[in-house]
Design an enzyme around this catalytic site. Sequence first.
Site, PDB file in Angstrom:
ATOM      1  N   SER A  92      71.052  76.573  31.729  1.00  0.00           N
ATOM      2  CA  SER A  92      70.856  76.716  30.284  1.00  0.00           C
ATOM      3  C   SER A  92      69.480  77.310  30.039  1.00  0.00           C
ATOM      4  O   SER A  92      68.461  76.666  30.305  1.00  0.00           O
ATOM      5  CB  SER A  92      70.986  75.358  29.586  1.00  0.00           C
ATOM      6  OG  SER A  92      72.299  74.873  29.682  1.00  0.00           O
ATOM      7  N   LYS A 166      75.778  78.751  24.234  1.00  0.00           N
ATOM      8  CA  LYS A 166      75.398  77.425  24.719  1.00  0.00           C
ATOM      9  C   LYS A 166      74.406  76.763  23.762  1.00  0.00           C
ATOM     10  O   LYS A 166      74.472  75.547  23.533  1.00  0.00           O
ATOM     11  CB  LYS A 166      74.793  77.528  26.112  1.00  0.00           C
ATOM     12  CG  LYS A 166      74.291  76.195  26.701  1.00  0.00           C
ATOM     13  CD  LYS A 166      75.420  75.165  26.824  1.00  0.00           C
ATOM     14  CE  LYS A 166      74.905  73.806  27.313  1.00  0.00           C
ATOM     15  NZ  LYS A 166      74.490  73.799  28.718  1.00  0.00           N
ATOM     16  N   LYS A 234      64.769  70.364  25.680  1.00  0.00           N
ATOM     17  CA  LYS A 234      64.492  71.759  26.037  1.00  0.00           C
ATOM     18  C   LYS A 234      65.472  72.688  25.332  1.00  0.00           C
ATOM     19  O   LYS A 234      65.089  73.726  24.762  1.00  0.00           O
ATOM     20  CB  LYS A 234      64.604  71.937  27.545  1.00  0.00           C
ATOM     21  CG  LYS A 234      64.444  73.387  28.030  1.00  0.00           C
ATOM     22  CD  LYS A 234      65.196  73.641  29.327  1.00  0.00           C
ATOM     23  CE  LYS A 234      66.693  73.622  29.128  1.00  0.00           C
ATOM     24  NZ  LYS A 234      67.470  74.030  30.302  1.00  0.00           N
TER      25      LYS A 234
END
Length: 287
Positions: A92, A166, A234
């Site tokens: 990611s 995502k 994050k």
Amino acid sequence: MQIAVLGTGLMGAPMGANLLKAGFDLTVWNRSTAKAQPLAAQGATVADTAADAVAGKDVVITMLSDGPTVLALVDQIAPALRQGALWIDMSSTRPEEARAQAARLSPLGVAHLDAPVSGGTKGAESGSLAIMVGGKAETFATATPVFEAMGRPTHVGPSGTGQLSKLCNQAIVAVTIGAVAEAMFLAESGGADPAALRAALQGGFADSTILQQHGARMTTGDFNPGGLSKFQLKDLDNVLNEARAHDLTLPVTQHIRDRFAYFVEDMAGGELDHSGLYLELKRQNGL
């Protein structure tokens, strides 16, 4: 098709296991070799270095912590890559980092797809991950058999759009975790059986995987990590960075991001599952 998987942590290890089950020739590497060793018993070759792992391989799959780590690895092992190979980053990262990977690999004759996943460790183990893929359509078609060993792939657009998808997913996940935490907390505080509530809501508009799986985690206190809270934070930072790049304000995402920051930084919850935001809610309520 010979495949190298770089990064065999909570997600990479079960993904590698499913590639082996599908019959692929697999070489694996992890910074901590001990995390790669269990795959050797299933038929994988464990490489001493990342460069050794990718040498001569048709496909390189990365499942690492963040974009800068992937970019550094691209630079480090570029000389070992075979011309004509395909690099699939399933970590990611930011959309701009995915495009940077593609730009660095293209002069080497190495194709690139950004293909982050959703489904957590359970999806990785069962081979049912949702895989969002950015890059050229013809490259996606070539890689489809590899993806299908790990889950359900969807081509969502050009380079970087896998990571953009995502980020959208992670915004929904985080906000939903916040809503489920409040519902479970209210039900429990009011004397209702949270498990019965989840059963009652099955099939209705409020139902979701997060309600059923993470709602259960919250009420049983099982915060062993499937998705780490520090990685959720994050991802939310990346969502908000992308929003700012488009001059957008996402107030709900910002609110949940700030709560995750408190949970990770002030409550030392970074290594707990992201459903642990429930603990932050209890802290807010003096419990």
